[in-house]
Write a protein that holds these residues in place. Sequence first.
Motif, PDB file in Angstrom:
ATOM      1  N   GLU A   1       0.522  30.286  -0.453  1.00  0.00           N
ATOM      2  CA  GLU A   1       0.066  30.991  -1.491  1.00  0.00           C
ATOM      3  C   GLU A   1      -1.492  31.063  -1.151  1.00  0.00           C
ATOM      4  O   GLU A   1      -2.289  30.376  -1.098  1.00  0.00           O
ATOM      5  CB  GLU A   1       0.369  30.626  -2.878  1.00  0.00           C
TER       6      GLU A   1
ATOM      7  N   LYS B   1       0.493  39.962  -1.930  1.00  0.00           N
ATOM      8  CA  LYS B   1       0.876  40.057  -3.364  1.00  0.00           C
ATOM      9  C   LYS B   1       0.786  41.365  -3.978  1.00  0.00           C
ATOM     10  O   LYS B   1       1.567  41.700  -4.866  1.00  0.00           O
ATOM     11  CB  LYS B   1      -0.183  39.158  -4.134  1.00  0.00           C
TER      12      LYS B   1
ATOM     13  N   GLU C   1      -4.463  36.479  -1.703  1.00  0.00           N
ATOM     14  CA  GLU C   1      -4.031  37.897  -1.471  1.00  0.00           C
ATOM     15  C   GLU C   1      -2.380  37.616  -1.054  1.00  0.00           C
ATOM     16  O   GLU C   1      -1.657  38.856  -0.799  1.00  0.00           O
ATOM     17  CB  GLU C   1      -4.652  38.511  -0.284  1.00  0.00           C
ATOM     18  N   THR C   2      -1.984  36.509  -0.628  1.00  0.00           N
ATOM     19  CA  THR C   2      -0.656  36.473  -0.019  1.00  0.00           C
ATOM     20  C   THR C   2       0.117  35.532  -0.683  1.00  0.00           C
ATOM     21  O   THR C   2      -0.459  34.478  -1.425  1.00  0.00           O
ATOM     22  CB  THR C   2      -0.755  36.134   1.626  1.00  0.00           C
ATOM     23  N   SER C   3       1.609  35.669  -0.746  1.00  0.00           N
ATOM     24  CA  SER C   3       2.270  34.733  -1.330  1.00  0.00           C
ATOM     25  C   SER C   3       3.610  34.254  -0.435  1.00  0.00           C
ATOM     26  O   SER C   3       4.589  33.922  -0.743  1.00  0.00           O
ATOM     27  CB  SER C   3       2.957  35.369  -2.561  1.00  0.00           C
TER      28      SER C   3
ATOM     29  N   GLY D   1       4.369  42.916  -2.436  1.00  0.00           N
ATOM     30  CA  GLY D   1       5.390  41.995  -2.228  1.00  0.00           C
ATOM     31  C   GLY D   1       6.028  42.169  -0.876  1.00  0.00           C
ATOM     32  O   GLY D   1       7.247  41.666  -0.414  1.00  0.00           O
TER      33      GLY D   1
END
Length: 207
Positions: free
Chosen positions: A162, A88, A165-167, A91
């Motif tokens: 999600e 995140k 920290e991550t998407s 990106g």
Amino acid sequence: MQEPKWLTWAQQLQAIAQTGLTYVQDVYDRERYEEIRRLSCEIVETYTNGPMERIEQLFAHDDGYATPKVDVRAAVFRDGRILMSREKADGLWTVPGGWADVGISPSEAAVLEVKQETGYEVKPLRVICVLDNRKQPQPPHPNHIYRLFFLCELVGGEALQETLETSGVAFFDLDELPELSTSRITESQIRLMFAHHEDPSRPVDFD
């Protein structure tokens, strides 16, 4: 990417100051070490235009004998493809990992990072790389970092698209890698992971 001289000097000054402040007893020597620490932060501020408060938080908050920071990374494969997550913060994509936590072993930290960032459960098989960030084609970083890479077996769980920290989570072939978060991982490092996955007898890569 070769680390710039100014960053190497700042890191060395910071290490001298941190170690000196750990053992110093004389008040005047303490003031000298604190001044060295301040100068190391000023060097970084001058060349990066970053805010001093943030630089001090990243660069001059540790105490005790100065040592490199430890980052752990997990190479997890399924059907010949490597597991990656999208950060995140920028990106961009990386293999699961992060700073090693106090109180658990490096391999346990790698397992925990995979679970937290992707939802998958893994079993560490072996260490495949121990790399010095100063010798890698990565952007300059305030800290001197050792990166430990573990080859891990996928044993369960399911993808979390999600987290804090991550998407995103996905598996990628070597010839179709996404845009990488190069402060965390590089294409050359991923190639090393594929090489170890494909050749279990390959010796550990280091430095």
